[in-house]
Design a protein around this motif. Structure first.
Motif, PDB file in Angstrom:
ATOM      1  N   SER A 108       2.973 -40.455  21.300  1.00 44.69           N
ATOM      2  CA  SER A 108       4.415 -40.648  21.279  1.00 44.69           C
ATOM      3  C   SER A 108       4.774 -41.551  20.099  1.00 44.69           C
ATOM      4  O   SER A 108       4.932 -42.761  20.253  1.00 44.69           O
ATOM      5  CB  SER A 108       4.869 -41.285  22.603  1.00 44.69           C
ATOM      6  OG  SER A 108       6.267 -41.441  22.608  1.00 44.69           O
ATOM      7  N   VAL A 117       6.858 -43.529  17.739  1.00 45.45           N
ATOM      8  CA  VAL A 117       8.207 -44.076  17.774  1.00 45.45           C
ATOM      9  C   VAL A 117       8.296 -45.299  16.874  1.00 45.45           C
ATOM     10  O   VAL A 117       7.284 -45.894  16.491  1.00 45.45           O
ATOM     11  CB  VAL A 117       8.639 -44.466  19.208  1.00 45.45           C
ATOM     12  CG1 VAL A 117       8.706 -43.249  20.112  1.00 45.45           C
ATOM     13  CG2 VAL A 117       7.741 -45.527  19.788  1.00 45.45           C
ATOM     14  N   ARG A 118       9.515 -45.665  16.574  1.00 47.33           N
ATOM     15  CA  ARG A 118       9.806 -46.899  15.856  1.00 47.33           C
ATOM     16  C   ARG A 118      10.774 -47.684  16.725  1.00 47.33           C
ATOM     17  O   ARG A 118      11.698 -47.111  17.316  1.00 47.33           O
ATOM     18  CB  ARG A 118      10.449 -46.583  14.503  1.00 47.33           C
ATOM     19  CG  ARG A 118      10.804 -47.803  13.722  1.00 47.33           C
ATOM     20  CD  ARG A 118      11.273 -47.441  12.314  1.00 47.33           C
ATOM     21  NE  ARG A 118      11.699 -48.628  11.636  1.00 47.33           N
ATOM     22  CZ  ARG A 118      12.972 -48.971  11.458  1.00 47.33           C
ATOM     23  NH1 ARG A 118      13.932 -48.185  11.886  1.00 47.33           N
ATOM     24  NH2 ARG A 118      13.288 -50.090  10.841  1.00 47.33           N
ATOM     25  N   LYS A 119      10.555 -48.990  16.818  1.00 41.55           N
ATOM     26  CA  LYS A 119      11.435 -49.847  17.605  1.00 41.55           C
ATOM     27  C   LYS A 119      12.167 -50.789  16.652  1.00 41.55           C
ATOM     28  O   LYS A 119      11.668 -51.865  16.337  1.00 41.55           O
ATOM     29  CB  LYS A 119      10.624 -50.627  18.640  1.00 41.55           C
ATOM     30  CG  LYS A 119       9.978 -49.720  19.678  1.00 41.55           C
ATOM     31  CD  LYS A 119       8.975 -50.425  20.532  1.00 41.55           C
ATOM     32  CE  LYS A 119       9.621 -51.370  21.479  1.00 41.55           C
ATOM     33  NZ  LYS A 119       8.671 -51.969  22.440  1.00 41.55           N
ATOM     34  N   ARG A 152      19.512 -52.115  14.852  1.00 44.08           N
ATOM     35  CA  ARG A 152      20.097 -51.237  15.874  1.00 44.08           C
ATOM     36  C   ARG A 152      21.613 -51.354  15.885  1.00 44.08           C
ATOM     37  O   ARG A 152      22.328 -50.348  15.944  1.00 44.08           O
ATOM     38  CB  ARG A 152      19.543 -51.570  17.263  1.00 44.08           C
ATOM     39  CG  ARG A 152      18.148 -51.072  17.483  1.00 44.08           C
ATOM     40  CD  ARG A 152      17.752 -51.065  18.949  1.00 44.08           C
ATOM     41  NE  ARG A 152      18.232 -52.174  19.755  1.00 44.08           N
ATOM     42  CZ  ARG A 152      17.529 -53.280  20.029  1.00 44.08           C
ATOM     43  NH1 ARG A 152      16.306 -53.417  19.558  1.00 44.08           N
ATOM     44  NH2 ARG A 152      18.032 -54.224  20.776  1.00 44.08           N
ATOM     45  N   VAL A 193      14.549 -47.303  20.959  1.00 42.59           N
ATOM     46  CA  VAL A 193      13.328 -46.602  20.549  1.00 42.59           C
ATOM     47  C   VAL A 193      13.745 -45.323  19.828  1.00 42.59           C
ATOM     48  O   VAL A 193      14.483 -44.508  20.377  1.00 42.59           O
ATOM     49  CB  VAL A 193      12.442 -46.268  21.771  1.00 42.59           C
ATOM     50  CG1 VAL A 193      11.208 -45.492  21.346  1.00 42.59           C
ATOM     51  CG2 VAL A 193      12.039 -47.538  22.503  1.00 42.59           C
ATOM     52  N   HIS A 246       9.230 -39.361  26.852  1.00 43.37           N
ATOM     53  CA  HIS A 246       8.312 -39.690  25.763  1.00 43.37           C
ATOM     54  C   HIS A 246       8.224 -38.498  24.829  1.00 43.37           C
ATOM     55  O   HIS A 246       7.668 -37.452  25.178  1.00 43.37           O
ATOM     56  CB  HIS A 246       6.913 -40.050  26.293  1.00 43.37           C
ATOM     57  CG  HIS A 246       6.859 -41.367  26.961  1.00 43.37           C
ATOM     58  ND1 HIS A 246       6.870 -42.552  26.261  1.00 43.37           N
ATOM     59  CD2 HIS A 246       6.823 -41.708  28.269  1.00 43.37           C
ATOM     60  CE1 HIS A 246       6.836 -43.549  27.109  1.00 43.37           C
ATOM     61  NE2 HIS A 246       6.808 -43.067  28.336  1.00 43.37           N
ATOM     62  N   ARG A 253       2.464 -45.655  22.874  1.00 42.58           N
ATOM     63  CA  ARG A 253       3.213 -45.724  24.132  1.00 42.58           C
ATOM     64  C   ARG A 253       2.941 -44.509  25.007  1.00 42.58           C
ATOM     65  O   ARG A 253       2.477 -43.492  24.537  1.00 42.58           O
ATOM     66  CB  ARG A 253       4.706 -45.770  23.815  1.00 42.58           C
ATOM     67  CG  ARG A 253       5.128 -46.948  22.995  1.00 42.58           C
ATOM     68  CD  ARG A 253       6.555 -46.803  22.483  1.00 42.58           C
ATOM     69  NE  ARG A 253       7.521 -46.391  23.467  1.00 42.58           N
ATOM     70  CZ  ARG A 253       8.236 -47.215  24.224  1.00 42.58           C
ATOM     71  NH1 ARG A 253       8.066 -48.509  24.109  1.00 42.58           N
ATOM     72  NH2 ARG A 253       9.106 -46.755  25.087  1.00 42.58           N
TER      73      ARG A 253
END
Length: 137
Positions: free
Chosen positions: A17, A19-21, A27, A35, A92, A119
């Motif tokens: 999965s 992803v970038r946070k 944001r 996410v 996800h 994740r």
């Protein structure tokens, strides 16, 4: 796993999965969710970083999106009758990464195979499979 040694060439497969946070400021400025799922080149770059941290040097890479892992999350003390009150959805985004790589750190690789990458491990994401491959010519 005991046969892993630096320089050994392996086939790998991992449905993960990626992803970038982004941080709170980013944001808010770009109105992004907490996410952000990665696709295409961004997902491939994510995999290269993860593979490097897992003791692998990627030689070849093929990536393709697969269906997302979806479920609902309920508090531990929720009874079956109360589940309609909760609407915590789990989603996800998943990409399958396949290719060949060279082992750079056997200990890191053992840990990645046993613990997973990224994740969503409870939903089958990040499970790394490896198999011996012929050494490149």
């Amino acid at each position: 796993l005991d046969a892993l040694e630096p320089g050994r060439t392996l086939h790998y497969r991992c449905t993960a999965s990626p992803v970038r946070k982004p941080g709170a400021t980013t944001r808010a400025h770009y109105k992004l969710p907490a996410v952000v799922p990665l696709n295409g080149t961004a997902a491939d770059e994510w995999w290269h970083r993860q593979a490097d941290q897992a003791g692998l040097k990627t030689l070849t890479l093929r990536s393709q999106p697969v269906d997302a892992a979806r479920d609902r999350q309920y508090p531990a003390d929720t009874t079956r009758a109360d589940r309609t009150k909760h609407n915590n959805r789990i989603h996800h985004h998943r990409v399958r990464f396949d290719g060949t790589a060279t082992v750079t750190d056997p200990d890191l690789l053992r840990t990645a195979v046993l613990s997973g990458i990224g994740r969503g491990k409870a939903y089958g994401c990040g499970l790394l499979s490896i198999a011996p491959a012929p050494d490149p010519a």
